[in-house]
Write an enzyme that holds these catalytic residues in place. Structure first.
Site, PDB file in Angstrom:
ATOM      1  N   HIS B  48      41.395  55.369  39.701  1.00  0.00           N
ATOM      2  CA  HIS B  48      42.277  56.860  39.884  1.00  0.00           C
ATOM      3  C   HIS B  48      40.554  56.718  40.928  1.00  0.00           C
ATOM      4  CE1 HIS B  48      42.987  60.824  39.499  1.00  0.00           C
ATOM      5  NE2 HIS B  48      41.878  60.784  40.054  1.00  0.00           N
ATOM      6  N   GLU B  70      48.170  52.844  39.810  1.00  0.00           N
ATOM      7  CA  GLU B  70      47.425  54.539  38.450  1.00  0.00           C
ATOM      8  C   GLU B  70      48.868  55.166  37.494  1.00  0.00           C
ATOM      9  OE1 GLU B  70      46.676  58.055  40.826  1.00  0.00           O
ATOM     10  OE2 GLU B  70      45.412  58.769  39.289  1.00  0.00           O
ATOM     11  N   ASN B 406      33.702  22.832  35.070  1.00  0.00           N
ATOM     12  CA  ASN B 406      33.829  21.130  34.478  1.00  0.00           C
ATOM     13  C   ASN B 406      33.674  20.966  32.498  1.00  0.00           C
ATOM     14  OD1 ASN B 406      33.054  18.525  35.688  1.00  0.00           O
ATOM     15  ND2 ASN B 406      31.065  19.680  36.456  1.00  0.00           N
TER      16      ASN B 406
END
Lengths: 169, 683
Positions: B48, B70, B406
């Site tokens: 918002h 929204e 990794n």
């Protein structure tokens, strides 16, 4: 203190003189007069003791503190392989702006004494002959004659980015 | 009178990026199945504010997009819509879209409009209120041309005893989710009252909408084990919709309602993987600003107040100076010193941020990567409130991402391998941070396969890093993975395995004055430990003198200083000298030799040894004299000169002269190299 005053004078002239590119600050090294581009000169100061740098070549005298920055000091006599001179009251350090491949650095050079400033017309600069091993031709921009005196104009970017001072090392 | 709104842009963007981070982490919480209303509210609020702000500042594209976002969130918030994995994924992607649009705004660059459009269409499709604009109609056309692959409606009615046979409906639904986006409706009709309910019976049934172009057989396969324990009806979604609708089948409205969604869902499947890369590579401005807690500012103001008082007190004393006042003056000066120090510490604290700023990106990264790699990974974070200098934080971000990737890629195994090894299917990746001395320690622990010593050794031999006959300790083998050009991954993936990485990681960490170590147990996992200085600018130093020069040793690396006793000094062969300290033998480094100086004395007997620790081992530095301790401001030697071996920087002492700061880890490495040379000589 006279030396500092001189550097201030030089600064003052900047705005008025339009031929700045051809102004050189000269200094004496073993009775010869050498010149550097005056726009590269940041200040001129008396010799003061330095902090040695470990494992550096002997021509790098050490580093000093100039208003909070660490600046390396190069002894030009030693760099050129000349015989050493005892540092005295007129021994000066010229602090120069050196432009490297991708950055600017500030370095000081130790010379016997500061001499004068000259206007050197571009066309009066002659290429330098081979000096032999001690001074590489690269370091010399050219030779010029002013008032019957010979000036050796140095290319400080070549000189102070060479050897151990090279950034790439 | 017009106000120049552009002056607020930076603040708006900064707040929006923070809002997006909040949305992202909250969404990931929802992802874990915890859809409490507070989390949804948080997400809604962030969306918002972004919408409101962007409309105010005229970023219409962002405003339009967030409006759709929204609306959807509002439905979720008011309980009109259940949170499904599909919605969460779509929302996560919208967060990425908004971020890329805002980044484009900030860098005056471009963003992937097609991507944004497709995500927006998808949101609208979920909402079911697609406006009949061109793009949507196009999408319909595409679907009609394809004329297949809409998805399936699965009516899944388990028998009462299904759970007793050891089958878990939730697992099945999860598996369906791996085929595509699903919407699940649970049917609670048969649920009896609590007092007659048998906990081992399954009363629920589900209606599952699966949006995916997989064949029916793939779905049947998932239900293979429960075929006899349930009533299963699998129908193509389209027919269901067509027959199920009261409206005439061919009304465009109906078509638009469902088809674009399907199309968009299918389409997004592959771009998702590639999408993140172009937007993420945008340089983040390193200048930026810091948000500082009001308490920190108050503390500063207090300190400045005290400083002013002390200063005026001293000033007065200076004016009416009497010799009898000297003691008072000394008191005042020491107070001044204390205040200055406190002030300095508070100012440094302003630069400190909790490490959660660096950690926050990992939940999303792990979420995305684990589904991509087909691994089940649980991410644990601890010590997020540990504070770290902002500059260090910015520079440690990328190495951390690399290390985490990794671990995900090479360390943790796929569920079936883990199962075969007798480990739980879900691997655990643990990020931990804490303070230790003047350092911050960051640990990345996984319970994966660990490092394969033999493989690393073989690889190092084939790369010519070591010779075949060389016998290495475990640490030295692990150390090899930090060498340039080293990678043991059998297949190079786009995640890692190109062998440009670990060496860069180590270099970056070293540049920050830190160190990185790895400890691993084969089959059990590995721990990577990163040690970093808390701040880069100031540190506590011990001043020592060697000959005429003053050097500074970082206090954090000093273990103790002692007067050498002759009987504890041993020479090994010719050169290497060791000092017996309690039960340890410690290499002696004669600083005057390393730095080529003329010392007061060359005899270690009765000389001063400063025991320091770095790179995991200890050395004794032989110095002439211990001077004072003080805080030093670190200055770079590299600005105007270059790196010097054994020196990490320089500082300016009280008298204006320059002193070098010793690089303890560097000296340890030098001393090791020297010992090795001597060993070689003997051999």
């Amino acid at each position: 203190m006279t030396t500092t005053a001189q550097s201030v004078d030089v600064q003052a002239n900047y705005s008025e003189n339009t031929d700045l590119e051809n102004q050189y600050l000269t200094f004496i090294l073993s009775n010869e007069e050498y010149g550097v581009d005056i726009l590269r000169v940041q200040e001129i100061r008396g010799w003061e003791s330095v902090t040695t740098v470990p494992n550096a070549p002997d021509y790098i005298k050490g580093v000093i503190n100039i208003r909070g920055t660490i600046v390396p000091i190069v002894d030009l006599r030693m760099r050129f392989g000349m015989e050493q001179l005892e540092y005295g009251p007129i021994t000066v350090v010229i602090v120069l702006k050196v432009i490297g491949e991708n950055r600017e650095r500030v370095m000081g050079i130790v010379v016997d004494t500061v001499s004068d400033t000259y206007d050197v017309p571009e066309d009066s600069i002659k290429p330098a002959p081979d000096f032999g091993e001690k001074i590489e031709v690269n370091f010399v921009k050219g030779l010029a004659t002013i008032n019957e005196k010979m000036l050796i104009l140095l290319d400080i970017d070549q000189l102070l980015n060479s050897g151990e001072l090279n950034i790439l090392d | 009178m017009g106000i120049d709104l552009s002056q607020f842009h930076e603040t708006f963007l900064e707040e929006s990026f923070e809002g997006l981070d909040v949305m992202e982490s909250s969404l990931l919480n929802l992802d874990a199945g915890d859809s409490d209303s507070e989390t949804v509210n948080t997400i809604f609020r962030s969306a918002h504010s972004i919408k409101g702000g962007s409309a105010t500042f005229g970023f219409d594209n962002v405003a339009t997009f967030t409006h759709v976002l929204e609306t959807l969130l509002d439905e979720v918030r008011s309980g009109d819509r259940d949170v499904t994995q599909g919605i969460v994924n779509a929302l996560l992607e919208s967060v990425d879209c908004v971020r890329s649009m805002l980044e484009a705004q900030r860098d005056s660059g471009d963003y992937d409009e097609a991507q944004v459009k497709s995500v927006q269409n998808r949101l609208e499709a979920i909402l079911g209120n697609a406006e009949s604009n061109n793009e949507v109609t196009e999408a319909v056309v595409v679907v009609e041309e394809k004329n297949s692959s809409n998805g399936w409606l699965i009516d899944f009615k388990p028998h009462l005893n299904m759970i007793q046979t050891g089958n878990d409906p939730v697992r099945i639904i999860r598996e369906l989710e791996s085929l595509g986006v699903i919407g699940v409706k649970a049917n609670l009709e048969k649920l009896p009252d609590l007092d007659v309910m048998n906990a081992e019976d399954c009363y629920l049934s589900w209606e599952i909408e699966l949006y995916s172009d997989v064949g029916e057989s793939a779905i049947r396969e998932i239900f293979e084990w429960v075929e006899d324990e349930c009533d299963l009806v699998i129908k193509p979604l389209q027919t269901e919709v067509a027959t199920g609708e009261e409206k005439p089948v061919d009304t465009p409205a109906v078509k638009i309602e469902i088809k674009p969604e399907v199309d968009v869902l299918n389409k997004t499947d592959e771009p998702v993987a590639n999408k993140a890369t172009p937007t993420r590579t945008k340089a983040t401005g390193e200048g930026g600003s810091i948000r500082v807690g009001i308490d920190k500012v108050d503390e500063l103001i207090n300190l400045v107040g005290e400083l002013v008082i002390t200063q005026s007190m001293l000033g007065e004393m200076g004016q009416n100076f009497e010799p009898s006042n000297i003691e008072k003056m000394m008191d005042g000066l020491s107070q001044l010193e204390r205040h200055t120090r406190e002030l300095q510490e508070s100012v440094m604290r302003i630069r400190m941020l909790p490490i959660s700023f660096a950690f926050n990106r990992f939940p999303r990264l792990v979420h995305d990567l684990s589904s991509k790699l087909g691994k089940k990974i649980e991410l644990k974070l601890s010590g997020e409130s540990t504070e770290l200098d902002k500059t260090v934080m910015e520079k440690i971000g990328d190495p951390l991402v690399h290390l985490v990737r990794n671990s995900l890629d090479h360390g943790l195994e796929t569920p079936d391998i883990r199962k075969a090894a007798g480990k739980p299917e879900t691997g655990v990746l643990h990020l931990n941070a804490y303070h230790k001395g003047g350092n911050i320690i960051i640990e990345i622990t996984d319970d994966g396969a660990g490092l394969d010593k033999e493989k690393i050794r073989a690889k190092a031999i084939s790369n010519g890093l070591i010779s075949e006959s060389e016998v290495l300790t475990d640490e030295k083998i692990y150390d090899l993975i930090f060498q340039p050009g080293f990678s043991t991954a059998e297949a190079v993936s786009d995640l890692s395995g190109r062998g440009v990485g670990m060496d860069v990681v180590r270099r970056n960490i070293r540049e920050l004055g830190g160190a990185v170590d790895i400890v691993s147990a084969e089959g059990k996992g590995s721990t990577i430990t990163i040690r970093l200085p808390l701040t880069l600018a100031i540190m506590d130093g011990q001043l020592v003198r060697v000959g005429k020069e003053t050097y500074i040793i970082p206090i954090v690396s000093i273990i103790e200083s002692l007067q050498a006793k002759k009987e504890n000094i041993n020479k090994i062969i010719d050169h290497a000298e060791v000092y017996k300290l309690r039960d340890e033998y410690i290499n002696i480094v004669r600083l005057y030799e390393t730095f080529d100086l003329v010392p007061d004395s060359t005899s270690v007997n009765n000389g001063l040894l400063v025991m320091v620790e770095g790179e995991g081992s200890k050395i004794g530095l032989f110095v002439d004299e211990l001077l004072g301790q003080q805080q030093v401001v670190i200055k770079s030697l590299e600005t105007n000169y270059r790196r010097i071996e054994g020196v990490s920087g320089a500082t300016i002492l009280g008298d204006g002269t320059v002193a070098m700061i010793l690089d303890v880890p560097g000296l340890v490495v030098i001393s090791r190299a020297k010992t090795n040379v001597n060993e070689d000589k003997v051999a």
